[in-house]
Design an enzyme around this catalytic site. Structure first.
Site, PDB file in Angstrom:
ATOM      1  N   CYS A  88      25.703  61.400  67.098  1.00 29.67           N
ATOM      2  CA  CYS A  88      25.554  62.501  68.054  1.00 29.67           C
ATOM      3  C   CYS A  88      24.138  63.058  68.089  1.00 29.67           C
ATOM      4  O   CYS A  88      23.814  63.862  68.957  1.00 29.67           O
ATOM      5  CB  CYS A  88      26.540  63.613  67.723  1.00 29.67           C
ATOM      6  SG  CYS A  88      28.174  62.971  67.361  1.00 29.67           S
ATOM      7  N   CYS A 148      36.566  72.251  70.067  1.00 30.23           N
ATOM      8  CA  CYS A 148      35.982  70.910  70.145  1.00 30.23           C
ATOM      9  C   CYS A 148      35.129  70.745  71.391  1.00 30.23           C
ATOM     10  O   CYS A 148      35.461  71.256  72.452  1.00 30.23           O
ATOM     11  CB  CYS A 148      37.089  69.861  70.176  1.00 30.23           C
ATOM     12  SG  CYS A 148      38.248  70.007  68.814  1.00 30.23           S
ATOM     13  N   ILE A 179      34.133  65.624  76.119  1.00 29.16           N
ATOM     14  CA  ILE A 179      33.739  64.219  76.232  1.00 29.16           C
ATOM     15  C   ILE A 179      33.160  64.077  77.641  1.00 29.16           C
ATOM     16  O   ILE A 179      33.863  64.294  78.619  1.00 29.16           O
ATOM     17  CB  ILE A 179      34.964  63.307  76.003  1.00 29.16           C
ATOM     18  CG1 ILE A 179      35.360  63.382  74.521  1.00 29.16           C
ATOM     19  CG2 ILE A 179      34.661  61.884  76.427  1.00 29.16           C
ATOM     20  CD1 ILE A 179      36.598  62.592  74.168  1.00 29.16           C
ATOM     21  N   HIS A 211      28.772  66.947  76.025  1.00 30.62           N
ATOM     22  CA  HIS A 211      28.177  66.221  74.906  1.00 30.62           C
ATOM     23  C   HIS A 211      28.146  64.717  75.168  1.00 30.62           C
ATOM     24  O   HIS A 211      28.828  63.944  74.498  1.00 30.62           O
ATOM     25  CB  HIS A 211      28.975  66.548  73.638  1.00 30.62           C
ATOM     26  CG  HIS A 211      28.416  65.969  72.373  1.00 30.62           C
ATOM     27  ND1 HIS A 211      27.093  65.588  72.224  1.00 30.62           N
ATOM     28  CD2 HIS A 211      29.003  65.714  71.168  1.00 30.62           C
ATOM     29  CE1 HIS A 211      26.911  65.118  71.005  1.00 30.62           C
ATOM     30  NE2 HIS A 211      28.040  65.179  70.348  1.00 30.62           N
TER      31      HIS A 211
END
Ligand SMILES: [Zn+2]
Ligand SMILES: [Zn+2]
Lengths: 145, 403, 403, 145
Positions: free
Chosen positions: C101, C224, C227, C351
């Site tokens: 990441c 979280c 995506i 992300h």
């Protein structure tokens, strides 16, 4: 699996790899073939011609126009594939032939050479044709002219 | 334009081969056995000898760069962190680089820049790959997906196929022959036979190579490199540290890198690799050397055709004469030209993607300091060149190395 | 220890989101539409604005570094070559970097070193990832394989699970509460709502976050990150060129990078990330700045717990006080501390792994030069900090940026 | 798929991922468990102890010795996984619990927490036990002591 269907758009909707084909330039090219037009692009800034078509030019030009290319060309180079990568091997028999074709203006294109697994020869006359795949999708192949 | 002084001060190189199982060799009466290992133990096998050679401990290594071409081969993500942890370089900067088959040399050039920038003094470049645990078809797939997925791969253009397109074109344009292609493999296997760390230590004849099974015609089995497991490490240091820690530093006096178009059809010809020409030019320029100064060379021979193009692109022979130069024993130690791939090359020594470019530099070090096996030692080699290619020229690195 | 002067002279940032389909937005009367694209077009969408912003053409860009975390997401190998070709940086050195990441910031630090070494004057760092074309389970798999395959992954430790292990520990040791975790998400979504390039522009309440579906308890859905698909580009230049080409260069005055053990069980505690602490220390030291000098910060909030640990690790609040500091509105523009992730962070902005670390720097540039949307513009921001983490601290990069 | 079999060595021989486990250190550890010995390693140079076992020490030491650890420890931290990655989801039901266990000498180990999907608590007493998998392979799990 009798006649190889290289062009392999069969899994267009499910195979992530084929997402690479989901854009305007690819569709326009393929749809052009279906209508009998073999299309490439040309940068209006520097005049460079692109096959496969691009929408941006390395010169920085973003204004490119489509133009028609003569679908007949010559075999620039070839290969007869006896050992395919797993993703291809699942869908077609070996050996199969592939090649690079030279069209007018020194434009080159890679493709499947249909009916040429025995004697491809650099310089021989060939022709690009649209190919209807089992899936109903459209791709292209190359055959002797 | 001289470049900042950075040296190779430590080398380590695992046995290349099918390392998922125990290897036992008995060649000319010399016996050797190697344990079954994973990427972790392979990294150890190359790293610890390298720091011992450099005469340092992990405390001295300030950062690392890890070369792994495709994590799918080992099934381990964040593999740079795993490898750095395994060898004990912990809590220090690390990263993974990837440029397909040129991944190893890219790890070196990345570490080079971090040292040359003044950021770090001593670094490790570690390359590792385990490729033999997946089927050959899947390994081929993993290498073939590097073709353009819009215009190349879907038409069946596998990785060997790209190079076969060059071979067929070069046959038509430059008169390259089947025998000339085979002559490259014969040479590779001749030298690889004497390299204890090589994967396939077996001499091959022109007839063997000419008659081998077709992979992607015109290329046949012996035209293609091996699928191997292996690791290689070099320790790099800046001028001050290198002089302090090593009595035998090997300086990177030339560094060249380049790339090329993604699609094979955008190249101006298919008889050479423009990326190699540009990278070599940059490397020669930065070192003040030219092709005629090179005493020993490592060129990227993923396929026999690639080695022949490299002879021409690096200036070892005239353009179009690579095949002829091979037949004239140009690349042999006792030949009239530059000894090339006296370690066996990718074809006999093997091609564990992430390790390959580092493994070339490791062998160059041995040649320059005279520690290779005697049957493949180039006498009085001083100036070495390493040439590592990703895909068919999309990534190229060339190093000039001198004591 | 000042570092060689390298500046950001051009920025570009695609819309983040599910970019495989057309996106139409109508937020507070402002309408926008974005076309369906692949990694190729996403790269264009971020690259061309960046070189236009820098006032240069492709001729001026000498080399590139491409950040792509996992090629399996796009199903395209040698993707660095594809991206460089697509945007027209052809025949020049390129390479791919990967640190999970933190891939985007690693692309920047790699380009930084190549410029600082004197090798190149002007470079592009391009990060891109398309993650939404695979199933969420497969995307989770691709991120989870970064756990140790010998000791972690086989026992079911997914990527969110690593961070949930930190969250449960921090709850037990530091008294972190569910409300404090949720407060982070509320802030991220508040600012992301005003960022036109954010993926999920929706305000979220504490109750929404507290009651969201469990992913890996203690972490729930809004803990979280998203995506996403997206791309970001920065153009970097050395001092001479930067001063010549840009009236508004953003200098990289501090650069820190570190790593940590592969296995979560080898860490000295599970309430902070040692890699972040070390990278921040290096960045502060090289810039002569400290936490109290920072006017706007981008921290790696792949999970709410990660953002809370970052507050502590970067020195924005006392150790163990990250949760409390959040509730006290420390990270808000109008709060008592340092405004953090005013672009929406990984949780609202999105992300796309390879782009994330570059996207942070792009937004930092906007904040420092006052061109962000007014509802999320930090007044008079001068010193920015970007913090990008790979895995759970195996890779960390921290930049200090100043005009 | 009733009782989760995390440890997942079922596919040892076919799944490339499990090749990571095919080495001496892993086997020795697992075989030790089977014989009732819970093993870790210690560096003879610097005295650092390793769980999971290592064969090389970051200090440079390559001479490490095995030693026995008390199989009872405390729960250091936990997670209850409701959404598993694809590779795990194929083989087990959610939710399942995982955790980090602290044994003597501050040694930590990750593992599957059996029977603890509802109320794991940091500090609770737990114990490591060998686990026979459907495949006949051996792994381990953690359960309340
Ligand atoms: Zn143009
Ligand atoms: Zn030790």
């Amino acid at each position: 699996m009798s006649e190889p269907q290289l062009g392999l758009v069969q899994e267009l909707s499910t195979d992530v790899k084929h997402r690479q084909r989901m854009t305007a330039e690819f569709r326009k090219f393929i749809n052009g073939l279906k209508e009998g037009k073999f299309l490439a692009t040309e940068c209006k800034s520097c005049g460079k011609k692109f096959m496969p078509p691009r929408f941006t030019c390395p010169c920085g030009g973003k204004d490119l126009k489509w133009f028609e290319v003569n679908p007949e060309g010559t075999l620039y180079t070839w290969s007869i594939v006896h050992f395919a990568p797993e993703g291809i091997a699942k869908k077609t028999n070996v050996p199969y032939a592939v090649g690079v074709i030279e069209f007018e203006d020194n434009l080159l294109l890679t493709g499947h050479l249909k009916g040429l697994t025995s004697k491809p020869k650099v310089g021989m006359k060939v022709k690009i044709e649209p190919q209807e795949l089992d899936s109903g999708d459209l791709a292209y192949f190359i055959k002797p002219a | 334009m001289a470049i900042p002084k950075v040296a190779i001060v430590g080398i380590g190189h695992s046995k290349y081969g099918k390392r998922g199982k125990i290897i036992e060799e008995d060649i000319e009466g010399e016996k050797a056995a190697y344990p079954a290992v994973t990427i972790r133990e392979l990294a150890h096998e190359s790293y610890f000898p390298a720091i011992e050679h450099a005469g340092i401990t992990n405390d001295d290594v300030e950062a690392s760069v890890i070369g792994i071409a495709a994590e799918a081969f080992a099934g381990q993500g964040a593999a740079a962190a795993l490898i750095a942890d395994e060898v004990g370089i912990i809590g220090k900067p690390t990263m993974r680089v990837e440029t397909a088959c040129a991944t190893g040399s890219t790890a070196i050039r990345t570490a080079w820049a971090q040292i040359a920038s003044g950021q770090f003094d001593v670094m490790a470049a570690i390359g590792v790959e385990t490729m033999t645990w997946v089927s050959t078809a899947y390994a081929t797939e993993l290498m073939s997906v590097a073709g353009d997925h819009r215009w190349e791969y879907p038409y069946g253009i596998s990785f060997p196929t790209f190079y076969s397109l060059y071979a067929a074109r070069k046959m038509a344009v430059d008169g390259l022959t089947r025998d000339q292609l085979s002559a490259v493999s014969v040479k590779s296997h001749y030298y690889g036979y004497y390299n204890k760390l090589a994967h396939l230590r077996r001499k091959v004849s022109i007839e063997d190579a000419n008659g081998a099974v077709p992979i992607a015609l015109p290329l046949r089995l012996y035209d293609c490199c091996l699928i191997s497991d292996g690791a290689a490490t070099v320790i790099l240091a800046n001028e001050e540290k290198a002089k302090k820690m090593s009595s035998d530093p090997l300086w990177i006096t030339g560094l060249g890198c380049s790339s090329d178009t993604m699609r094979v059809t955008d190249r101006p010809n298919l008889t050479n690799l423009g990326g190699s020409v540009r990278a070599a030019e940059m490397a020669y320029k930065s070192s003040g050397r030219s092709a005629k100064d090179i005493n020993v060379a490592y060129v990227h021979d993923c396929f026999s055709i690639a080695e022949i193009m490299a002879y021409e692109d690096l200036g070892f022979c005239e353009r179009g004469q690579g095949g002829k130069w091979t037949e004239e024993r140009g690349p042999y130690i006792d030949g009239p030209g530059v000894p090339v791939n006296v370690d066996g090359g990718l074809k006999s020594k093997g091609h564990p993607l992430g390790a390959t470019g580092i493994g070339q530099v490791v062998d160059a070090y041995k040649q320059v300091f005279g520690t290779a096996e005697k049957q493949r030692q180039v006498p009085d080699a001083e100036v070495a060149l390493c040439h590592n290619v990703g895909q068919h020229g999309q990534f190229v690195n060339v190093f000039i190395l001198e004591p």
